[in-house]
Design a protein around this motif. Structure first.
Motif, PDB file in Angstrom:
ATOM      1  N   THR A   1       0.751  -0.117  13.834  1.00 50.13           N
ATOM      2  CA  THR A   1       0.730  -0.092  12.382  1.00 50.13           C
ATOM      3  C   THR A   1      -0.453   0.744  11.945  1.00 50.13           C
ATOM      4  O   THR A   1      -1.471   0.833  12.648  1.00 50.13           O
ATOM      5  CB  THR A   1       0.615  -1.512  11.792  1.00 50.13           C
ATOM      6  N   ASN A   2      -0.353   1.370  10.794  1.00 54.16           N
ATOM      7  CA  ASN A   2      -1.464   2.122  10.227  1.00 54.16           C
ATOM      8  C   ASN A   2      -2.468   1.201   9.545  1.00 54.16           C
ATOM      9  O   ASN A   2      -3.546   1.623   9.155  1.00 54.16           O
ATOM     10  CB  ASN A   2      -0.916   3.152   9.232  1.00 54.16           C
ATOM     11  N   TYR A   3      -2.125  -0.073   9.438  1.00 57.14           N
ATOM     12  CA  TYR A   3      -2.953  -1.053   8.722  1.00 57.14           C
ATOM     13  C   TYR A   3      -3.856  -1.802   9.693  1.00 57.14           C
ATOM     14  O   TYR A   3      -3.484  -2.091  10.819  1.00 57.14           O
ATOM     15  CB  TYR A   3      -2.044  -2.045   7.994  1.00 57.14           C
ATOM     16  N   GLY A   4      -5.056  -2.153   9.249  1.00 58.59           N
ATOM     17  CA  GLY A   4      -5.952  -2.962  10.054  1.00 58.59           C
ATOM     18  C   GLY A   4      -6.815  -2.137  10.984  1.00 58.59           C
ATOM     19  O   GLY A   4      -6.838  -0.905  10.937  1.00 58.59           O
ATOM     20  N   VAL A   5      -7.536  -2.854  11.878  1.00 57.72           N
ATOM     21  CA  VAL A   5      -8.519  -2.210  12.737  1.00 57.72           C
ATOM     22  C   VAL A   5      -7.998  -2.111  14.168  1.00 57.72           C
ATOM     23  O   VAL A   5      -6.980  -2.691  14.524  1.00 57.72           O
ATOM     24  CB  VAL A   5      -9.858  -2.989  12.730  1.00 57.72           C
TER      25      VAL A   5
ATOM     26  N   ARG B   1       0.818  -1.207   0.000  1.00 61.37           N
ATOM     27  CA  ARG B   1       0.000   0.000   0.000  1.00 61.37           C
ATOM     28  C   ARG B   1       0.854   1.261   0.000  1.00 61.37           C
ATOM     29  O   ARG B   1       1.997   1.256   0.466  1.00 61.37           O
ATOM     30  CB  ARG B   1      -0.910   0.009   1.245  1.00 61.37           C
ATOM     31  N   LEU B   2       0.279   2.303  -0.544  1.00 61.16           N
ATOM     32  CA  LEU B   2       0.898   3.622  -0.463  1.00 61.16           C
ATOM     33  C   LEU B   2       0.566   4.203   0.897  1.00 61.16           C
ATOM     34  O   LEU B   2      -0.571   4.619   1.142  1.00 61.16           O
ATOM     35  CB  LEU B   2       0.372   4.528  -1.575  1.00 61.16           C
ATOM     36  N   ARG B   3       1.546   4.212   1.813  1.00 59.05           N
ATOM     37  CA  ARG B   3       1.288   4.737   3.156  1.00 59.05           C
ATOM     38  C   ARG B   3       1.052   6.237   3.106  1.00 59.05           C
ATOM     39  O   ARG B   3       0.144   6.759   3.736  1.00 59.05           O
ATOM     40  CB  ARG B   3       2.475   4.407   4.081  1.00 59.05           C
ATOM     41  N   THR B   4       1.903   6.940   2.377  1.00 57.15           N
ATOM     42  CA  THR B   4       1.668   8.368   2.184  1.00 57.15           C
ATOM     43  C   THR B   4       2.490   8.870   1.015  1.00 57.15           C
ATOM     44  O   THR B   4       3.563   8.339   0.709  1.00 57.15           O
ATOM     45  CB  THR B   4       2.027   9.178   3.454  1.00 57.15           C
ATOM     46  N   ALA B   5       1.953   9.862   0.346  1.00 56.19           N
ATOM     47  CA  ALA B   5       2.681  10.624  -0.667  1.00 56.19           C
ATOM     48  C   ALA B   5       2.305  12.083  -0.476  1.00 56.19           C
ATOM     49  O   ALA B   5       1.114  12.412  -0.442  1.00 56.19           O
ATOM     50  CB  ALA B   5       2.330  10.158  -2.072  1.00 56.19           C
ATOM     51  N   ARG B   6       3.299  12.934  -0.303  1.00 54.32           N
ATOM     52  CA  ARG B   6       3.037  14.342  -0.024  1.00 54.32           C
ATOM     53  C   ARG B   6       3.800  15.234  -0.994  1.00 54.32           C
ATOM     54  O   ARG B   6       4.883  14.884  -1.461  1.00 54.32           O
ATOM     55  CB  ARG B   6       3.450  14.703   1.401  1.00 54.32           C
ATOM     56  N   LEU B   7       3.227  16.393  -1.215  1.00 59.45           N
ATOM     57  CA  LEU B   7       3.880  17.399  -2.037  1.00 59.45           C
ATOM     58  C   LEU B   7       3.547  18.771  -1.470  1.00 59.45           C
ATOM     59  O   LEU B   7       2.404  19.038  -1.097  1.00 59.45           O
ATOM     60  CB  LEU B   7       3.403  17.304  -3.487  1.00 59.45           C
ATOM     61  N   GLY B   8       4.559  19.622  -1.406  1.00 62.93           N
ATOM     62  CA  GLY B   8       4.314  20.952  -0.860  1.00 62.93           C
ATOM     63  C   GLY B   8       5.427  21.913  -1.201  1.00 62.93           C
ATOM     64  O   GLY B   8       6.348  21.593  -1.969  1.00 62.93           O
ATOM     65  N   VAL B   9       5.342  23.092  -0.601  1.00 64.00           N
ATOM     66  CA  VAL B   9       6.350  24.138  -0.787  1.00 64.00           C
ATOM     67  C   VAL B   9       6.670  24.739   0.572  1.00 64.00           C
ATOM     68  O   VAL B   9       5.865  24.675   1.507  1.00 64.00           O
ATOM     69  CB  VAL B   9       5.870  25.241  -1.759  1.00 64.00           C
ATOM     70  N   GLU B  10       7.867  25.315   0.690  1.00 67.30           N
ATOM     71  CA  GLU B  10       8.252  26.031   1.890  1.00 67.30           C
ATOM     72  C   GLU B  10       9.241  27.118   1.525  1.00 67.30           C
ATOM     73  O   GLU B  10       9.879  27.070   0.464  1.00 67.30           O
ATOM     74  CB  GLU B  10       8.878  25.077   2.916  1.00 67.30           C
ATOM     75  N   GLY B  11       9.374  28.099   2.408  1.00 68.15           N
ATOM     76  CA  GLY B  11      10.333  29.154   2.138  1.00 68.15           C
ATOM     77  C   GLY B  11      10.232  30.277   3.151  1.00 68.15           C
ATOM     78  O   GLY B  11       9.543  30.175   4.174  1.00 68.15           O
TER      79      GLY B  11
ATOM     80  N   SER C   1       7.900  12.027  10.807  1.00 71.34           N
ATOM     81  CA  SER C   1       7.994  10.577  10.611  1.00 71.34           C
ATOM     82  C   SER C   1       9.225  10.205   9.804  1.00 71.34           C
ATOM     83  O   SER C   1       9.680   9.059   9.848  1.00 71.34           O
ATOM     84  CB  SER C   1       6.730  10.062   9.917  1.00 71.34           C
ATOM     85  N   ARG C   2       9.801  11.159   9.089  1.00 71.33           N
ATOM     86  CA  ARG C   2      11.037  10.896   8.336  1.00 71.33           C
ATOM     87  C   ARG C   2      12.196  10.606   9.270  1.00 71.33           C
ATOM     88  O   ARG C   2      13.168   9.944   8.879  1.00 71.33           O
ATOM     89  CB  ARG C   2      11.386  12.107   7.461  1.00 71.33           C
ATOM     90  N   TYR C   3      12.115  11.082  10.521  1.00 67.31           N
ATOM     91  CA  TYR C   3      13.243  10.986  11.446  1.00 67.31           C
ATOM     92  C   TYR C   3      12.961  10.111  12.666  1.00 67.31           C
ATOM     93  O   TYR C   3      13.881   9.820  13.430  1.00 67.31           O
ATOM     94  CB  TYR C   3      13.639  12.386  11.931  1.00 67.31           C
ATOM     95  N   ASN C   4      11.693   9.699  12.888  1.00 67.26           N
ATOM     96  CA  ASN C   4      11.398   8.789  13.983  1.00 67.26           C
ATOM     97  C   ASN C   4      11.967   7.403  13.698  1.00 67.26           C
ATOM     98  O   ASN C   4      12.148   7.017  12.539  1.00 67.26           O
ATOM     99  CB  ASN C   4       9.885   8.707  14.218  1.00 67.26           C
ATOM    100  N   THR C   5      12.215   6.653  14.748  1.00 63.78           N
ATOM    101  CA  THR C   5      12.943   5.396  14.615  1.00 63.78           C
ATOM    102  C   THR C   5      12.109   4.291  13.986  1.00 63.78           C
ATOM    103  O   THR C   5      12.569   3.582  13.090  1.00 63.78           O
ATOM    104  CB  THR C   5      13.452   4.932  15.992  1.00 63.78           C
ATOM    105  N   MET C   6      10.887   4.100  14.457  1.00 68.23           N
ATOM    106  CA  MET C   6      10.028   3.036  13.959  1.00 68.23           C
ATOM    107  C   MET C   6       9.185   3.505  12.778  1.00 68.23           C
ATOM    108  O   MET C   6       9.044   4.697  12.536  1.00 68.23           O
ATOM    109  CB  MET C   6       9.116   2.525  15.084  1.00 68.23           C
ATOM    110  N   MET C   7       8.603   2.551  12.063  1.00 66.73           N
ATOM    111  CA  MET C   7       7.803   2.886  10.897  1.00 66.73           C
ATOM    112  C   MET C   7       6.591   3.751  11.270  1.00 66.73           C
ATOM    113  O   MET C   7       6.235   4.669  10.531  1.00 66.73           O
ATOM    114  CB  MET C   7       7.338   1.609  10.197  1.00 66.73           C
ATOM    115  N   GLU C   8       5.971   3.431  12.412  1.00 68.31           N
ATOM    116  CA  GLU C   8       4.816   4.195  12.872  1.00 68.31           C
ATOM    117  C   GLU C   8       5.087   4.742  14.264  1.00 68.31           C
ATOM    118  O   GLU C   8       5.889   4.196  15.016  1.00 68.31           O
ATOM    119  CB  GLU C   8       3.559   3.317  12.901  1.00 68.31           C
ATOM    120  N   ARG C   9       4.400   5.817  14.610  1.00 70.89           N
ATOM    121  CA  ARG C   9       4.593   6.427  15.924  1.00 70.89           C
ATOM    122  C   ARG C   9       4.046   5.546  17.050  1.00 70.89           C
ATOM    123  O   ARG C   9       4.410   5.726  18.192  1.00 70.89           O
ATOM    124  CB  ARG C   9       3.946   7.804  15.964  1.00 70.89           C
ATOM    125  N   GLY C  10       3.185   4.614  16.747  1.00 71.41           N
ATOM    126  CA  GLY C  10       2.766   3.648  17.744  1.00 71.41           C
ATOM    127  C   GLY C  10       1.476   3.995  18.448  1.00 71.41           C
ATOM    128  O   GLY C  10       0.828   5.010  18.198  1.00 71.41           O
TER     129      GLY C  10
END
Length: 416
Positions: free
Chosen positions: A244-248, A77-87, A141-150
């Protein structure tokens, strides 16, 4: 404060910012630097496109006691895809606008959407849709250790909402207070509702301090407080997923809170390539119809070690983690970085009586991360979790609501 939002507005914002940069560049020379993606700058303005993509494969084995049906599931699955701008505009103003497209029906929504004013180097006024409390929640989430925050993050439900925040920072400390509303992605509160039309309202504050900062050792301590009132919207629900972000979810209070108060504590020890991080939160939830308040608790502890010698990059003046610097990236002929981790989670909802799913969640998670270079990471997590729920039955049927879940998941991620 909540508004219906179109992502077309985000595209328009990006185009407008790009055009403004082009106009300014006619009068000032524009330079280009590389920060994961090209960043354009002149004397008064910077502009950068940002984004990330996470692709996950998940395998799950669910074992339910009593008459519950056991099953196995798997999904890529696609967990996330993001696009943005900053400055930035000059040294005093900064902006960020980021939208995401996630799995689970391809939901599209705003992520960070902020405008910041800094009258000096230590003071910030920030308005927009963003996070304000909990070390793990604030850290990307790019810098946290596990795949999900839990489960802890799911329990406190401290995601992005509309805030007006004032923040002060020092060399090794931060202090921030904010007034908050609902998420920018929530639907408008109905104006013709018989019960009223007030959206969620609250306030919060967070302080952090690093009493030890040496070349080899860093200690972080922090605390935060949050008050929320649901207004005329749905009651608050306190629940957890299986890391996990998956399941119930199998442990949940249901919608019971009309307002709540949360106290959170944070702690981190970094020594060379070793990291120990933990948080605790206690939520006191007020219920409708003068029902007794309930006290709900959760905590986690995560330990990790970089087998290749790297150190997690903690920024005391921000009170959060940033991107780890890879010592020998594959782009320079090295092997990248290898990190091993273990985590324990516990969430206790049992103070709420009479709800068959208001139980206790515990889990162990083992993780292995490979960073070829700073902007790419491959992850593997295995979680063994227990959902121990109460029941009105006794004797041999006393554990009919218990659910054991084993989850193995893999991720490929990159960001820019």
């Amino acid at each position: 404060m909540s508004t219906k939002s179109s992502l077309v507005a985000g595209s328009a914002l990006g185009v407008a910012l790009a055009l403004s940069l082009g106009v300014a560049a006619q009068a000032q020379d524009t330079t280009t630097t590389w920060r994961g993606a090209p960043q354009f700058a002149n004397e008064s303005l910077t502009f950068k496109v940002r984004g990330r993509v996470y692709v996950d494969t998940v395998f799950q084995d669910v074992d339910r006691t009593g008459t519950g049906v056991d099953f196995k599931a798997s999904n890529t699955r696609l967990r996330t895809a993001r696009l943005g701008v900053e400055g930035t505009w000059n040294a005093n103003w900064a902006y960020k606008a980021e939208a995401s497209i996630s799995s689970g029906g391809g939901t599209t929504q705003w992520e960070d959407l902020t405008l910041e004013y800094k009258p000096d180097e230590t003071t910030s006024f920030i308005v927009g849709n963003f996070k304000t409390v909990s070390l793990e929640d604030i850290t990307s989430s790019r810098y946290n250790t596990m795949m999900e925050r839990g489960a802890f993050n799911d329990f406190i439900n401290a995601g992005r909402v509309m805030n007006v925040q004032v923040k002060k920072t020092g060399f090794n400390w931060t202090a921030a207070v904010a007034v908050s509303g609902d998420s920018l992605n929530s639907a408008d509160v109905a104006t013709n509702a018989a019960t009223g039309s007030r959206e969620t309202f609250g306030y919060n504050g967070r302080v952090t301090y690093a009493p030890v900062m040496t070349d080899y050792t860093t200690v972080h301590v922090g605390g935060w407080y949050r008050y929320r009132n649901r207004g005329d919207q749905a009651n608050f629900t306190y629940q957890v997923r299986n890391n996990t972000n998956y399941g119930v979810r199998y442990v949940s209070t249901g919608a019971v809170g009309v307002s709540d108060k949360t106290i959170g504590l944070e702690g981190v020890l970094l020594h060379k390539n070793f990291s120990l991080q933990g948080e605790y939160a206690r939520i006191t939830a007020e219920r409708a119809n003068k029902a007794a308040d309930v006290d709900l608790n959760a905590y986690y502890v995560t330990a990790s070690v970089f087998l290749t010698g790297e150190t997690r990059r903690y920024e005391a003046a921000r009170g959060e983690f940033n991107r780890t610097r890879i010592l020998n990236p594959v782009t320079a002929g090295g092997m990248g970085a290898l990190e091993a981790a273990i985590r324990y989670d516990s969430t206790d909802l049992t103070d709420l009586k009479g709800v068959a799913t208001a139980g206790k969640y515990t889990a162990w998670t083992a993780g292995l991360n490979w960073y070829p270079f700073s902007y790419v990471r491959f992850q593997a997590n295995y979680t063994k979790s227990k959902n121990d729920n109460p029941t009105v039955l006794t004797g041999t049927n006393a554990q009919l609501n218990d659910v054991d879940v084993n989850t193995f998941q893999l991720r490929a991620q990159f960001d820019f």
